[in-house]
Scaffold this motif. Sequence first.
Motif, PDB file in Angstrom:
ATOM      1  N   ARG A 202       0.808  -1.219   0.000  1.00  0.00           N
ATOM      2  CA  ARG A 202       0.000   0.000   0.000  1.00  0.00           C
ATOM      3  C   ARG A 202       0.843   1.272   0.000  1.00  0.00           C
ATOM      4  NH1 ARG A 202      -3.709  -3.497   2.999  1.00  0.00           N
ATOM      5  NH2 ARG A 202      -5.879  -3.148   2.338  1.00  0.00           N
ATOM      6  N   PHE A 203       2.134   1.176   0.326  1.00  0.00           N
ATOM      7  CA  PHE A 203       3.013   2.346   0.293  1.00  0.00           C
ATOM      8  C   PHE A 203       4.427   1.870   0.010  1.00  0.00           C
ATOM      9  CE2 PHE A 203       2.240   1.010   4.657  1.00  0.00           C
ATOM     10  CZ  PHE A 203       3.520   0.820   5.167  1.00  0.00           C
ATOM     11  N   ARG A 204       5.268   2.800  -0.449  1.00  0.00           N
ATOM     12  CA  ARG A 204       6.624   2.441  -0.878  1.00  0.00           C
ATOM     13  C   ARG A 204       7.708   2.996   0.023  1.00  0.00           C
ATOM     14  NH1 ARG A 204       3.617  -0.245  -3.065  1.00  0.00           N
ATOM     15  NH2 ARG A 204       3.394  -0.769  -5.275  1.00  0.00           N
ATOM     16  N   ARG A 205       7.362   4.026   0.826  1.00  0.00           N
ATOM     17  CA  ARG A 205       8.325   4.630   1.749  1.00  0.00           C
ATOM     18  C   ARG A 205       7.594   4.980   3.039  1.00  0.00           C
ATOM     19  NH1 ARG A 205      13.372   7.597  -0.254  1.00  0.00           N
ATOM     20  NH2 ARG A 205      14.130   5.951  -1.629  1.00  0.00           N
ATOM     21  N   ALA A 206       8.352   5.171   4.129  1.00  0.00           N
ATOM     22  CA  ALA A 206       7.729   5.436   5.421  1.00  0.00           C
ATOM     23  C   ALA A 206       8.566   6.436   6.209  1.00  0.00           C
ATOM     24  CB  ALA A 206       7.574   4.137   6.212  1.00  0.00           C
ATOM     25  N   VAL A 207       7.852   7.320   6.936  1.00  0.00           N
ATOM     26  CA  VAL A 207       8.483   8.335   7.778  1.00  0.00           C
ATOM     27  C   VAL A 207       7.771   8.345   9.119  1.00  0.00           C
ATOM     28  CG1 VAL A 207       9.069  10.767   8.066  1.00  0.00           C
ATOM     29  CG2 VAL A 207       9.044   9.757   5.766  1.00  0.00           C
ATOM     30  N   SER A 208       8.519   8.107  10.192  1.00  0.00           N
ATOM     31  CA  SER A 208       7.966   8.144  11.546  1.00  0.00           C
ATOM     32  C   SER A 208       8.644   9.265  12.321  1.00  0.00           C
ATOM     33  CB  SER A 208       8.168   6.806  12.261  1.00  0.00           C
ATOM     34  OG  SER A 208       7.698   6.879  13.585  1.00  0.00           O
ATOM     35  N   ILE A 209       7.851  10.294  12.653  1.00  0.00           N
ATOM     36  CA  ILE A 209       8.329  11.464  13.391  1.00  0.00           C
ATOM     37  C   ILE A 209       7.845  11.344  14.831  1.00  0.00           C
ATOM     38  CG2 ILE A 209       8.191  13.983  13.563  1.00  0.00           C
ATOM     39  CD1 ILE A 209       7.768  14.037  10.511  1.00  0.00           C
ATOM     40  N   SER A 210       8.767  11.177  15.757  1.00  0.00           N
ATOM     41  CA  SER A 210       8.423  11.040  17.185  1.00  0.00           C
ATOM     42  C   SER A 210       7.391   9.944  17.402  1.00  0.00           C
ATOM     43  CB  SER A 210       7.910  12.377  17.747  1.00  0.00           C
ATOM     44  OG  SER A 210       8.901  13.366  17.695  1.00  0.00           O
ATOM     45  N   GLY A 211       7.549   8.838  16.700  1.00  0.00           N
ATOM     46  CA  GLY A 211       6.667   7.700  16.902  1.00  0.00           C
ATOM     47  C   GLY A 211       7.143   6.850  18.065  1.00  0.00           C
ATOM     48  N   GLY A 212       6.352   5.859  18.426  1.00  0.00           N
ATOM     49  CA  GLY A 212       6.715   4.976  19.519  1.00  0.00           C
ATOM     50  C   GLY A 212       6.149   3.589  19.311  1.00  0.00           C
ATOM     51  N   PHE A 213       6.529   2.683  20.186  1.00  0.00           N
ATOM     52  CA  PHE A 213       5.920   1.357  20.226  1.00  0.00           C
ATOM     53  C   PHE A 213       4.799   1.416  21.269  1.00  0.00           C
ATOM     54  CE2 PHE A 213      10.321  -0.598  19.116  1.00  0.00           C
ATOM     55  CZ  PHE A 213      10.145  -0.249  17.784  1.00  0.00           C
ATOM     56  N   PHE A 214       3.660   1.936  20.862  1.00  0.00           N
ATOM     57  CA  PHE A 214       2.579   2.209  21.800  1.00  0.00           C
ATOM     58  C   PHE A 214       1.485   1.149  21.769  1.00  0.00           C
ATOM     59  CE2 PHE A 214       3.726   6.892  20.975  1.00  0.00           C
ATOM     60  CZ  PHE A 214       4.681   6.869  21.973  1.00  0.00           C
ATOM     61  N   GLU A 215       1.750   0.030  21.096  1.00  0.00           N
ATOM     62  CA  GLU A 215       0.718  -0.990  20.998  1.00  0.00           C
ATOM     63  C   GLU A 215       0.583  -1.749  22.313  1.00  0.00           C
ATOM     64  OE1 GLU A 215       4.458  -3.273  19.974  1.00  0.00           O
ATOM     65  OE2 GLU A 215       3.702  -1.227  19.763  1.00  0.00           O
ATOM     66  N   GLY A 216      -0.614  -2.227  22.573  1.00  0.00           N
ATOM     67  CA  GLY A 216      -0.844  -3.095  23.713  1.00  0.00           C
ATOM     68  C   GLY A 216      -0.733  -4.544  23.291  1.00  0.00           C
ATOM     69  N   THR A 217      -0.201  -5.364  24.178  1.00  0.00           N
ATOM     70  CA  THR A 217      -0.058  -6.787  23.872  1.00  0.00           C
ATOM     71  C   THR A 217      -0.768  -7.619  24.922  1.00  0.00           C
ATOM     72  OG1 THR A 217       2.042  -6.905  25.062  1.00  0.00           O
ATOM     73  CG2 THR A 217       2.139  -6.460  22.701  1.00  0.00           C
ATOM     74  N   HIS A 218      -1.285  -8.721  24.510  1.00  0.00           N
ATOM     75  CA  HIS A 218      -1.947  -9.650  25.422  1.00  0.00           C
ATOM     76  C   HIS A 218      -0.870 -10.556  26.044  1.00  0.00           C
ATOM     77  CE1 HIS A 218      -5.252 -12.152  26.857  1.00  0.00           C
ATOM     78  NE2 HIS A 218      -4.475 -13.192  26.603  1.00  0.00           N
ATOM     79  N   PRO A 219      -0.862 -10.779  27.369  1.00  0.00           N
ATOM     80  CA  PRO A 219      -1.876 -10.340  28.339  1.00  0.00           C
ATOM     81  C   PRO A 219      -1.489  -9.079  29.098  1.00  0.00           C
ATOM     82  CG  PRO A 219      -0.521 -12.014  29.328  1.00  0.00           C
ATOM     83  CD  PRO A 219       0.049 -11.792  27.951  1.00  0.00           C
ATOM     84  N   GLU A 220      -0.351  -8.437  28.748  1.00  0.00           N
ATOM     85  CA  GLU A 220       0.137  -7.329  29.553  1.00  0.00           C
ATOM     86  C   GLU A 220      -0.848  -6.163  29.628  1.00  0.00           C
ATOM     87  OE1 GLU A 220       1.817  -8.830  27.240  1.00  0.00           O
ATOM     88  OE2 GLU A 220       3.715  -9.564  28.049  1.00  0.00           O
ATOM     89  N   VAL A 221      -1.558  -5.923  28.531  1.00  0.00           N
ATOM     90  CA  VAL A 221      -2.416  -4.748  28.482  1.00  0.00           C
ATOM     91  C   VAL A 221      -3.885  -5.110  28.410  1.00  0.00           C
ATOM     92  CG1 VAL A 221      -2.971  -2.703  27.094  1.00  0.00           C
ATOM     93  CG2 VAL A 221      -0.600  -3.340  27.457  1.00  0.00           C
ATOM     94  N   ALA A 222      -4.218  -6.330  28.010  1.00  0.00           N
ATOM     95  CA  ALA A 222      -5.625  -6.688  27.833  1.00  0.00           C
ATOM     96  C   ALA A 222      -6.422  -6.452  29.104  1.00  0.00           C
ATOM     97  CB  ALA A 222      -5.744  -8.146  27.394  1.00  0.00           C
ATOM     98  N   ARG A 223      -5.913  -6.927  30.229  1.00  0.00           N
ATOM     99  CA  ARG A 223      -6.656  -6.761  31.476  1.00  0.00           C
ATOM    100  C   ARG A 223      -6.772  -5.291  31.884  1.00  0.00           C
ATOM    101  NH1 ARG A 223      -5.420  -9.746  37.305  1.00  0.00           N
ATOM    102  NH2 ARG A 223      -7.066  -8.668  38.478  1.00  0.00           N
ATOM    103  N   PRO A 224      -5.654  -4.525  31.914  1.00  0.00           N
ATOM    104  CA  PRO A 224      -5.808  -3.106  32.250  1.00  0.00           C
ATOM    105  C   PRO A 224      -6.732  -2.357  31.307  1.00  0.00           C
ATOM    106  CG  PRO A 224      -3.514  -3.760  32.405  1.00  0.00           C
ATOM    107  CD  PRO A 224      -4.250  -4.911  31.793  1.00  0.00           C
ATOM    108  N   THR A 225      -6.699  -2.707  30.014  1.00  0.00           N
ATOM    109  CA  THR A 225      -7.575  -2.032  29.065  1.00  0.00           C
ATOM    110  C   THR A 225      -9.036  -2.339  29.374  1.00  0.00           C
ATOM    111  OG1 THR A 225      -5.897  -2.082  27.325  1.00  0.00           O
ATOM    112  CG2 THR A 225      -8.180  -1.808  26.638  1.00  0.00           C
ATOM    113  N   ARG A 226      -9.342  -3.595  29.634  1.00  0.00           N
ATOM    114  CA  ARG A 226     -10.726  -3.939  29.974  1.00  0.00           C
ATOM    115  C   ARG A 226     -11.147  -3.291  31.296  1.00  0.00           C
ATOM    116  NH1 ARG A 226     -13.094  -7.538  26.675  1.00  0.00           N
ATOM    117  NH2 ARG A 226     -11.774  -8.840  25.337  1.00  0.00           N
ATOM    118  N   GLU A 227     -10.223  -3.213  32.247  1.00  0.00           N
ATOM    119  CA  GLU A 227     -10.545  -2.541  33.501  1.00  0.00           C
ATOM    120  C   GLU A 227     -10.828  -1.061  33.264  1.00  0.00           C
ATOM    121  OE1 GLU A 227      -7.207  -3.414  35.933  1.00  0.00           O
ATOM    122  OE2 GLU A 227      -7.953  -5.389  36.554  1.00  0.00           O
ATOM    123  N   PHE A 228     -10.039  -0.447  32.379  1.00  0.00           N
ATOM    124  CA  PHE A 228     -10.298   0.952  32.052  1.00  0.00           C
ATOM    125  C   PHE A 228     -11.669   1.110  31.395  1.00  0.00           C
ATOM    126  CE2 PHE A 228     -10.268   4.468  29.043  1.00  0.00           C
ATOM    127  CZ  PHE A 228      -9.885   5.526  29.859  1.00  0.00           C
TER     128      PHE A 228
END
Length: 468
Positions: A202-228
């Motif tokens: 879908r794209f040929r080049r990529a630029v990440s400006i002040s990006g991060g690894f902000f994804e949640g992973t199971h099970p580390e975040v699933a429970r806190p997310t559901r609690e939220f």
Amino acid sequence: MTMTETSLRTPVGTVVGHRVDGVRRYLGIPYAEAPIGVRRFAPPVPRAPFRQPYDATRPGPTSQRVPLFATTTIPEPSIPGDDVLNVSVTVPEADGCPVLVWIHGGGFLAGSPASPWYDGRSFARAGVVTVTVGYRLGVDGFAVLDGVPRNLGLRDVLLALDWVQENIAAFGGDPARVTVAGQSAGGAAVLALLSSPAARGRFRRAVSISGGFFEGTHPEVARPTREFLARLGRALAVPPTRAGFADRTLEQLQRAVLDLRGPGPLPLGPFVGDDILPVPVAEGLKEYGHDVPLLLGATGDEFDGDRTPAEEQGDGTRPAPEDRSAGTHTARAARAAGTRPTDTLFRAVCPRSAAARRHASAGTWLYSFEWPSPVLGGAVHCVDLPFFFDLLDASGVPEALGPNPPTDLATRMHADLVGFVHGETPPWDRATGTPGDPAREYGRPGAPLAADTHGVYDPVTRTEAAPW
């Protein structure tokens, strides 16, 4: 300045925009059906062709109804309406141009594609078509709910990229030369897409400006997310389900989320474990996107400057820079130790991404933005954007950068980004995620505007929060 109306026939129908000083703008074009009713909390559906000419002379509705803070560094207008899945296209007077698809930031909770800081006029004058994308935010875009597909906000962006492939030639763009770019949450989205098998082609080049690894992973975040989400449901007096949240408006949901969110990880965002993100981003970067050149970097201070919008909402006091980041450490020592939030959340992502892509054929290039805003007390989050977009005359810039930001720095940074979008190889060495990696420094006091250096990201390699 003379504004005239301009019409354009596209595969989805005729759109009516406006032309100013040789730059054409077609604003707020829906790429998907409005995500309301049965389409709310469902994958996006391509918009049916327009039967009548579509008025694209004003920005479209935004997913944001409530800004993250009362005062934000970037002007972020909230625009009411249902058609939040829209794109705005800024077009030069040329054909066969490369395309920059821009994903706005805002913590996956807020942000606006209609910001004047994202105006593509300078890119148009450099022969680049710019597309800014609206996508679902917060609960509607990233909630973890039974019976609801994950990562709806990322699915929106993928559909927008499909729209670009099918329609951008009518706007003078080359669908074979698409660069996807974003800042903050938008930069994180770029890295997520680069690590996703669903985004291939879908794209040929990529630029990440002040990006991060902000994804949640199971099970580390699933429970806190559901609690939220359970807390959110109680605050809104609805069950934390698809039907319960569908009973509340975007504004009601966003206000409640902002009231409940606290310090620490984002309460809502991309989630690992589906067809979009089958594995964490750092792992996915090892497997996918090796044919996509990546340019990424961060500011020197991000959230560790002298003042932030969040602090301005408190009692008005401003902690001294040497006290912000690491207790008794000075700010300089904290940076050297890699212990600041800036280092662990943002800067560490740069060498980690380069290391994950060490064997990528397309290469990875790092930069670091070091010019300190005299208003905000450092090279903080967002202040690099007017330089990359070459928009130092945009509204809100003096309030963030002061009255005389260096125009020659904007010229240089914009030229580097334009060259990358045009397919040029950056004129500094590739990074491999090892100590002493090369990078380009922008605006460091006492140094050239663009100084090619080594080791600027070395401090973050020594932190536990940024392992190789």
